[in-house]
Design a protein around this motif. Structure first.
Motif, PDB file in Angstrom:
ATOM      1  N   LYS A 113       0.832  -1.207   0.000  1.00  0.00           N
ATOM      2  CA  LYS A 113       0.000   0.000   0.000  1.00  0.00           C
ATOM      3  C   LYS A 113       0.870   1.262   0.000  1.00  0.00           C
ATOM      4  N   LEU A 114       1.883   1.271   0.861  1.00  0.00           N
ATOM      5  CA  LEU A 114       2.716   2.477   0.945  1.00  0.00           C
ATOM      6  C   LEU A 114       3.494   2.687  -0.347  1.00  0.00           C
ATOM      7  N   ALA A 115       3.936   1.587  -0.952  1.00  0.00           N
ATOM      8  CA  ALA A 115       4.635   1.707  -2.241  1.00  0.00           C
ATOM      9  C   ALA A 115       3.686   2.279  -3.290  1.00  0.00           C
ATOM     10  N   GLU A 116       2.442   1.792  -3.261  1.00  0.00           N
ATOM     11  CA  GLU A 116       1.421   2.274  -4.211  1.00  0.00           C
ATOM     12  C   GLU A 116       1.158   3.775  -4.014  1.00  0.00           C
ATOM     13  N   LEU A 117       1.257   4.229  -2.768  1.00  0.00           N
ATOM     14  CA  LEU A 117       1.047   5.654  -2.491  1.00  0.00           C
ATOM     15  C   LEU A 117       2.289   6.488  -2.834  1.00  0.00           C
ATOM     16  N   GLY A 118       3.333   5.804  -3.293  1.00  0.00           N
ATOM     17  CA  GLY A 118       4.554   6.522  -3.675  1.00  0.00           C
ATOM     18  C   GLY A 118       5.399   6.942  -2.485  1.00  0.00           C
ATOM     19  N   LEU A 119       5.205   6.288  -1.342  1.00  0.00           N
ATOM     20  CA  LEU A 119       5.943   6.671  -0.137  1.00  0.00           C
ATOM     21  C   LEU A 119       7.245   5.862  -0.035  1.00  0.00           C
ATOM     22  N   PRO A 120       8.228   6.394   0.704  1.00  0.00           N
ATOM     23  CA  PRO A 120       9.543   5.738   0.734  1.00  0.00           C
ATOM     24  C   PRO A 120       9.544   4.463   1.586  1.00  0.00           C
ATOM     25  N   VAL A 121       9.693   3.329   0.929  1.00  0.00           N
ATOM     26  CA  VAL A 121       9.814   2.040   1.633  1.00  0.00           C
ATOM     27  C   VAL A 121      11.032   1.311   1.057  1.00  0.00           C
ATOM     28  N   PRO A 122      11.635   0.394   1.837  1.00  0.00           N
ATOM     29  CA  PRO A 122      12.744  -0.367   1.252  1.00  0.00           C
ATOM     30  C   PRO A 122      12.222  -1.294   0.165  1.00  0.00           C
ATOM     31  N   PHE A 260      13.169   4.931   9.420  1.00  0.00           N
ATOM     32  CA  PHE A 260      14.625   4.854   9.423  1.00  0.00           C
ATOM     33  C   PHE A 260      15.143   6.154   8.833  1.00  0.00           C
ATOM     34  N   GLU A 261      16.116   6.765   9.503  1.00  0.00           N
ATOM     35  CA  GLU A 261      16.768   7.937   8.923  1.00  0.00           C
ATOM     36  C   GLU A 261      18.015   7.468   8.185  1.00  0.00           C
ATOM     37  N   THR A 262      18.072   7.755   6.886  1.00  0.00           N
ATOM     38  CA  THR A 262      19.234   7.362   6.078  1.00  0.00           C
ATOM     39  C   THR A 262      19.873   8.630   5.508  1.00  0.00           C
ATOM     40  N   ASP A 263      21.034   8.454   4.889  1.00  0.00           N
ATOM     41  CA  ASP A 263      21.695   9.613   4.285  1.00  0.00           C
ATOM     42  C   ASP A 263      20.805  10.263   3.232  1.00  0.00           C
ATOM     43  N   ALA A 264      19.973   9.423   2.599  1.00  0.00           N
ATOM     44  CA  ALA A 264      19.143   9.932   1.497  1.00  0.00           C
ATOM     45  C   ALA A 264      17.775  10.435   1.956  1.00  0.00           C
ATOM     46  N   GLY A 265      17.479  10.297   3.236  1.00  0.00           N
ATOM     47  CA  GLY A 265      16.167  10.754   3.708  1.00  0.00           C
ATOM     48  C   GLY A 265      15.504   9.678   4.547  1.00  0.00           C
ATOM     49  N   LEU A 266      14.196   9.828   4.761  1.00  0.00           N
ATOM     50  CA  LEU A 266      13.485   8.915   5.650  1.00  0.00           C
ATOM     51  C   LEU A 266      12.878   7.755   4.868  1.00  0.00           C
ATOM     52  N   VAL A 267      12.892   6.580   5.488  1.00  0.00           N
ATOM     53  CA  VAL A 267      12.296   5.372   4.910  1.00  0.00           C
ATOM     54  C   VAL A 267      11.337   4.808   5.967  1.00  0.00           C
ATOM     55  N   ILE A 268      10.164   4.377   5.515  1.00  0.00           N
ATOM     56  CA  ILE A 268       9.183   3.877   6.480  1.00  0.00           C
ATOM     57  C   ILE A 268       9.494   2.430   6.856  1.00  0.00           C
ATOM     58  N   ASN A 269       9.523   2.155   8.153  1.00  0.00           N
ATOM     59  CA  ASN A 269       9.673   0.768   8.602  1.00  0.00           C
ATOM     60  C   ASN A 269       8.295   0.147   8.772  1.00  0.00           C
ATOM     61  N   GLU A 270       7.549   0.578   9.791  1.00  0.00           N
ATOM     62  CA  GLU A 270       6.215  -0.026   9.938  1.00  0.00           C
ATOM     63  C   GLU A 270       5.244   0.922  10.609  1.00  0.00           C
ATOM     64  N   LEU A 271       3.973   0.501  10.638  1.00  0.00           N
ATOM     65  CA  LEU A 271       2.894   1.293  11.213  1.00  0.00           C
ATOM     66  C   LEU A 271       2.330   0.582  12.433  1.00  0.00           C
ATOM     67  N   ALA A 272       1.963   1.352  13.447  1.00  0.00           N
ATOM     68  CA  ALA A 272       1.217   0.799  14.588  1.00  0.00           C
ATOM     69  C   ALA A 272      -0.021   1.676  14.767  1.00  0.00           C
TER      70      ALA A 272
END
Ligand code: ADP
Length: 394
Positions: A113-122, A260-272
Motif C-alpha cells: 500500500k505504501l509503495a502504491e502511495l509513492g511513499l519511501p519504503v525499502p 529509518f533515517e538514512t543519508d538519502a532521507g526517511l524510509v518507512i519501517n512499519e505502522l502501529a
C-alpha cells in the motif's frame, strides 16, 4: 452507554500496559476502560473494574465483549482481520476499522500500500519459497531482512539472512510452520525515528513532534522528543507524511509511523495503529497524551493540543534484569524519588522477567544531555538496583 454516568464506553481488546495507560487517561474523561484480557493478572486487568476474560482470537468472546461497549479498539494487532470484519458486519463500531488496521497487522499489505502511495519504503518482496529469498538477496544484496508478515513484535519475527545457504536453512521451516514471509533490503540507517499522529472519524488530524527511538537488540530502550538534530523541513515532511497515511488509510485513533533515517532521507519501517512505545513520553511531555488522544479519536471528540510542555522530554524503558535484584521494587522506587524529584515513573503491574518491559520513566526539561543521563541512570536503577555512575544511596 454507561447509564449511570451518561458517557459512552470504550472497550479495548488486549490487557497489556497500553490498555492500562489508556484506562488511566479514560478516567479523566469520565470513562472507565472496558478490557478484553486473556488473564486476570494482565496490566490492565489489575486496574480496570470492567474486565472480561477471553481470547482475542475467539470470535464469540469478541462478540460478547463488543455487546457491552459502544466502540471497540485495540492494545495490539493480533485480532484476526476476519473477526474484525465479522464485528463490523454485526454493526459494531470498530476503530480503527479492519481496512485500516490490516496495514498494521500485515507487513506485506502495508509495504504494498505504501509503495502504491509513492511513499519511501525499502525494496521488498513476498517470500513463498527459498528461491524467492535467494533471488531477492542476489538482486538487492546480502544480508537481506526476512520478516514474518504477521505476528512479530520487538524484533521477534525479523531475521538478518546473510547468504543463500542461510536462506535454505531458515525459510522452509518458517513456511512449514505457516509463517507468511516477506524480504526487505537492509536499510543502512543512521538512527530510528517515529512520527505519531491522531485522527478522528470526523477527519481531524493532529501530530506530535517527530521523536528519536533508540533501539538495542530490536527493543526500544529510549525515546527523545523531539528527535535532536532533524532539520525543520525534514520533521515537518515526516509529520505530513504520517498525516497523509492516516488520511489515506482512514485510520481512527493514534498511529505511529516507525522510520529509518538514512543519508538519502526517511524510509518507512512499519505502522502501529494504537498507542505506541514511541509515544509514552507524551503522558508527561505533551498537553495531550497519546492515550487521551486515542480515546478522543475513537469517541469522535475533537482532538487535543499536542504541544510540548518542555523543550525536551526523554523516556527510558525499564526492562527486567537478567537476575531480579534482591532489593524490592518498592525500595528501588523510594531511592529513585530520593535522588530525582522530577522522575516520572510509570509501572505496568508486571512481574519482572529478563528483558520484559515492566515500566518506563520520563524526565523533561531544558538540557537534553542531563535528561538523557538521568533517564538512563533511573531506568537502569529501577531494573538492576545499581546506579551506573557509582552514586551511593547511603
Ligand atoms: P517488529 O514488528 O518486531 O518491531 P520491525 O519490522 O520493526 O519488527 O523490525 C525490528 C527492528 O529490526 C527494527 O527496529 C530495525 O532495527 C530492524 N530492521 C527492520 N527492518 C529493517 C530493514 N529493512 N533494514 C534494516 N534494519 C531493519
Amino acid at each position: 452507554m454507561d447509564k449511570r454516568t451518561g458517557f459512552p464506553t470504550v472497550g479495548m481488546v488486549g490487557g497489556g500496559q497500553l490498555a492500562r495507560m489508556a484506562h488511566q487517561a479514560a478516567v479523566a474523561l469520565g470513562q472507565s476502560l472496558h478490557v478484553l484480557a486473556v488473564a486476570a493478572d494482565e496490566p490492565a486487568s489489575l486496574v480496570s473494574p470492567d474486565v472480561m476474560l477471553g481470547h482475542h482470537t475467539d470470535l464469540d468472546a469478541l462478540r460478547r465483549f463488543a455487546a457491552t461497549v459502544d466502540v471497540v479498539t485495540f492494545d495490539h494487532e493480533h485480532v484476526p482481520t476476519e473477526h474484525l470484519r465479522a464485528l463490523v458486519a454485526d454493526g459494531v463500531r470498530v476503530h480503527p476499522g479492519p481496512d485500516a488496521l490490516v496495514h498494521a497487522q500485515d507487513k506485506l499489505v502495508m509495504r504494498r500500500k505504501l509503495a502504491e502511495l509513492g511513499l519511501p519504503v525499502p525494496a521488498f518482496t513476498e517470500v513463498a519459497s527459498v528461491e524467492d529469498l535467494v533471488s531477492f538477496g542476489d538482486a538487492h544484496g546480502w544480508p537481506a531482512v526476512l520478516k514474518a508478515a504477521r505476528g512479530g513484535y520487538d524484533g521477534r519475527g525479523v531475521w538478518m539472512v546473510s547468504s543463500a545457504a542461510e536462506a535454505a536453512g531458515l525459510v522452509p521451516e518458517l513456511l512449514a510452520a505457516g509463517t507468511p514471509l516477506l524480504a526487505e533490503a537492509k536499510v543502512e540507517m543512521r538512527r530510528e525515528l517515529a512520527a505519531m499522529v491522531g485522527r478522528s472519524p470526523f477527519g481531524q488530524g493532529g501530530c506530535w513532534p517527530l521523536v528519536e527511538t533508540v533501539q538495542v537488540d530490536g527493543i526500544c530502550v529510549e525515546v527523545i522528543a523531539p528527535a535532536p538534530g532533524v532539520p525543520r523541513e525534514r520533521s515537518q515532511a515526516a509529520q505530513e507524511m504520517a498525516l497523509r497515511i492516516a488520511t489515506e488509510l482512514e485510520v481512527v485513533g493514534v498511529m505511529a509511523v516507525e522510520l529509518f533515517e538514512t543519508d538519502a532521507g526517511l524510509v518507512i519501517n512499519e505502522l502501529a495503529m494504537r498507542p505506541h512505545n514511541s509515544g509514552h513520553w507524551s503522558i508527561d511531555g505533551s498537553r495531550t497524551s497519546q492515550f487521551e488522544q486515542h480515546l478522543r479519536a475513537v469517541l469522535d471528540y475533537p482532538l487535543g493540543a499536542t504541544d510540548t510542555l518542555a523543550p525536551w522530554t526523554v523516556m527510558a524503558n525499564v526492562l527486567g534484569a537478567a537476575e531480579t535484584p534482591a532489593m524490592g521494587v518498592d525500595e528501588r522506587l523510594h531511592h529513585l524519588f530520593a535522588r530525582y524529584r522530577d522522575a516520572r515513573p510509570h509501572f505496568y503491574g508486571k512481574t519482572e522477567r529478563a528483558g520484559r518491559k515492566v515500566a518506563h520513566v520520563t524526565f523533561l526539561g531544558d538540557d537534553l544531555e542531563s535528561l538523557r543521563e538521568k533517564a538512563r541512570l533511573a531506568a537502569h536503577w529501577l531494573s538492576h538496583a545499581v546506579w551506573l555512575d557509582g552514586y551511593s544511596i547511603h
